[in-house]
Design a protein around this motif. Structure first.
Motif, mmCIF file in Angstrom:
data_model
loop_
_atom_site.group_PDB
_atom_site.id
_atom_site.type_symbol
_atom_site.label_atom_id
_atom_site.label_comp_id
_atom_site.label_asym_id
_atom_site.label_seq_id
_atom_site.Cartn_x
_atom_site.Cartn_y
_atom_site.Cartn_z
ATOM 1 N N VAL A 25 3.646 2.668 1.908
ATOM 2 C CA VAL A 25 2.763 1.847 2.244
ATOM 3 C C VAL A 25 3.411 1.016 3.505
ATOM 4 O O VAL A 25 2.990 0.606 4.462
ATOM 5 C CB VAL A 25 2.137 1.055 1.106
ATOM 6 C CG1 VAL A 25 1.405 -0.288 1.691
ATOM 7 C CG2 VAL A 25 1.519 1.812 0.231
ATOM 8 N N LYS A 35 -4.087 -7.215 3.858
ATOM 9 C CA LYS A 35 -4.024 -6.173 2.749
ATOM 10 C C LYS A 35 -2.812 -5.648 2.320
ATOM 11 O O LYS A 35 -2.629 -5.699 0.958
ATOM 12 C CB LYS A 35 -4.695 -5.041 3.650
ATOM 13 C CG LYS A 35 -6.199 -5.104 3.884
ATOM 14 C CD LYS A 35 -6.886 -3.866 4.212
ATOM 15 C CE LYS A 35 -6.869 -2.636 3.438
ATOM 16 N NZ LYS A 35 -7.273 -1.505 4.042
ATOM 17 N N ALA A 36 -1.800 -5.567 2.995
ATOM 18 C CA ALA A 36 -0.363 -5.230 2.538
ATOM 19 C C ALA A 36 0.273 -6.109 1.792
ATOM 20 O O ALA A 36 0.839 -5.768 0.576
ATOM 21 C CB ALA A 36 0.423 -4.672 3.912
ATOM 22 N N HIS A 45 -1.238 -8.324 -0.264
ATOM 23 C CA HIS A 45 -1.682 -8.525 -1.625
ATOM 24 C C HIS A 45 -1.500 -6.949 -2.334
ATOM 25 O O HIS A 45 -1.230 -7.001 -3.681
ATOM 26 C CB HIS A 45 -3.372 -8.611 -1.475
ATOM 27 C CG HIS A 45 -3.482 -10.054 -1.346
ATOM 28 N ND1 HIS A 45 -3.840 -11.039 -2.203
ATOM 29 C CD2 HIS A 45 -3.823 -10.646 -0.304
ATOM 30 C CE1 HIS A 45 -4.069 -12.170 -1.823
ATOM 31 N NE2 HIS A 45 -4.324 -11.941 -0.402
ATOM 32 N N ARG A 46 -1.433 -5.908 -1.697
ATOM 33 C CA ARG A 46 -1.132 -4.638 -2.295
ATOM 34 C C ARG A 46 0.256 -4.587 -2.768
ATOM 35 O O ARG A 46 0.557 -3.908 -3.714
ATOM 36 C CB ARG A 46 -1.421 -3.420 -1.434
ATOM 37 C CG ARG A 46 -1.583 -1.994 -2.037
ATOM 38 C CD ARG A 46 -2.052 -1.033 -1.220
ATOM 39 N NE ARG A 46 -1.931 0.395 -1.826
ATOM 40 C CZ ARG A 46 -2.039 1.410 -1.240
ATOM 41 N NH1 ARG A 46 -1.901 1.386 0.037
ATOM 42 N NH2 ARG A 46 -2.036 2.519 -1.988
ATOM 43 N N PRO A 76 0.907 -2.242 -9.019
ATOM 44 C CA PRO A 76 -0.398 -1.403 -8.588
ATOM 45 C C PRO A 76 -0.190 -0.007 -8.575
ATOM 46 O O PRO A 76 -1.326 0.655 -8.133
ATOM 47 C CB PRO A 76 -0.619 -1.968 -7.142
ATOM 48 C CG PRO A 76 0.938 -2.356 -6.582
ATOM 49 C CD PRO A 76 1.557 -2.926 -7.891
#
Length: 320
Positions: A43, A114-115, A117-118, A125
Motif C-alpha cells: 500500500v 485514506k492511507a 487511516h488504513r 487491518p
C-alpha cells in the motif's frame, strides 16, 4: 547557437533520467518498500507511485518549459518572440497555473487521508488470525525481541510466521530510536519510558533487513537485524531452536546486553557455539523484563548514570 542550447538541455534531461533510473534500480535491489514483502509495504508503494505521478504533472511542465522559454525569449536581434511590454494578465494562464496545483493538492490529500487511516500502526487491518505479540527494546547498538507468549527472546534475528499479524510493542532503554523493516512497513519512533505499536505481516517466506534509522553513536551502522518470515511449521521449529539453544535472560545477562556494545561485541560476550554467528538466543521464563525496562523511567527522578543503559558508566562494575 539555438541548436547547441537545445542539445545542452536534452543532455541535462538525459543525465537526470539516468540518475533517477539508477536510484530506482538500487531501491528495487535492496530491502525496500519498493519491493514489498507484505500488504502494508505494498500500500505504501502504491501511495508513493500515485503521489509521484500527480506531482510530476506539475513538475514536468516546469522542467520542459523553463529552458524552452529561456531560449525563445532570450535577448537577441531579429527574435521571433512577440514583444508585449503592456501585457500583464491572462485568464486561461491563471486558471492553469492555479487550478492544476489546487487539483493536485486535493487529490493528494484524499489519498493521504485514506492511507493514513488504513496504515495506522496501532491497528491490525491485514490478516484474520490472532496476532503474535513481540516486545521490541532498542539498545546501544542492537534490537532485543521478546516473545512474551513463547518464553524466548533474540537479538540480531526476528522470526515471524507468514500470513499472521505481528503486533509489536516498542520502547527503548537508551536514547530515542527509529525502528524500520522497509520491506514490511515504514519507520516508527520509540523512546524510553514510553511505548508505541506497530503491526506488520509478511506474505511469503523471505529474509528481510531491519534497522535503526535514527543516528545514535558509533555503533549506529551495525544496529541492523534479519527478519525471517517463515511458514508456520518452520516458525515453530525456529522457536524450538531458540528455546533449546538460548541462555537465560537474567538481570545479569541483560546488564551485559544493555551496555554500549554493537552487535559483534555483544555476540562475542554472550554468544555460544549453539547460536548463529549473527544472532543471540535467550529464554525468558518468569520475569516480565519489558515492563521492568519500561517502568524504570516512571519514578519521577533522573536515573543515576550507572543505572542508565547507554552511558559509559553503565555495567562497569560487572566488568570489574
Amino acid at each position: 547557437m539555438a541548436t547547441i542550447r537545445f542539445s545542452f538541455v536534452w543532455q541535462i534531461l538525459g543525465i537526470a533520467i539516468a540518475v533517477t533510473a539508477l536510484c530506482t534500480h538500487a531501491a528495487w535491489a535492496s530491502d525496500s518498500f519498493l519491493n514489498p514483502r507484505g500488504p502494508i509495504a505494498e500500500v505504501q508503494r502504491l501511495h508513493l507511485l500515485r503521489a509521484t505521478v500527480l506531482i510530476m504533472l506539475a513538475v514536468l511542465p516546469v522542467l520542459v518549459l523553463v529552458p524552452l522559454i529561456a531560449v525563445r525569449y532570450r535577448r537577441r536581434k531579429e527574435g521571433a518572440a512577440a514583444y508585449r511590454p503592456n501585457w500583464d494578465f491572462s485568464s486561461p494562464l491563471e486558471f492553469v497555473m492555479w487550478g492544476i496545483p489546487v487539483l493536485i493538492v486535493a487529490v493528494l490529500s484524499f489519498y493521504l487521508w485514506k492511507a493514513t487511516h488504513r496504515l495506522d500502526p496501532y491497528t491490525a487491518p491485514f490478516g484474520e488470525t490472532p496476532a503474535l505479540n513481540v516486545q521490541v527494546v532498542g539498545l546501544d547498538w542492537k534490537w532485543l525481541f521478546i516473545y512474551p507468549d513463547l518464553g524466548i527472546a533474540s537479538v540480531g534475528e526476528m522470526g515471524i510466521p507468514v500470513k499472521q499479524q505481528i503486533a509489536m510493542t516498542l520502547t527503548t532503554d537508551t536514547v530515542m530510536q527509529s525502528f524500520m523493516i522497509p520491506a514490511l512497513a515504514g519507520q516508527i519512533y520509540a523512546m524510553p519510558g514510553m511505548t508505541t505499536k506497530l503491526h506488520v505481516v509478511a506474505d511469503a517466506p523471505a529474509t528481510m533487513q531491519g534497522e535503526n534509522t535514527q543516528y545514535n553513536g558509533r555503533g549506529f551502522t551495525k544496529q541492523k537485524f534479519q527478519t525471517l518470515a517463515m511458514q508456520p511449521d518452520a516458525f515453530s521449529d525456529w522457536v524450538d531452536t531458540v528455546r533449546a539453544n538460548g541462555i537465560p535472560l537474567t538481570a545479569d545477562t541483560y546488564r551485559k546486553l544493555a551496555m554500549r556494545t554493537d552487535r559483534d561485541e555483544v555476540q562475542a560476550a554472550l554468544g555460544t557455539s549453539d547460536m548463529p554467528d549473527n544472532a543471540l538466543y535467550f529464554t525468558t521464563e518468569g520475569a516480565d523484563l519489558f515492563q521492568t525496562i519500561l517502568h524504570r523511567y516512571h519514578h519521577g527522578e533522573p536515573l543515576p548514570a550507572d543505572q542508565q543503559p547507554g552511558t559509559a558508566e553503565y555495567g562497569q562494575e560487572a566488568q570489574q
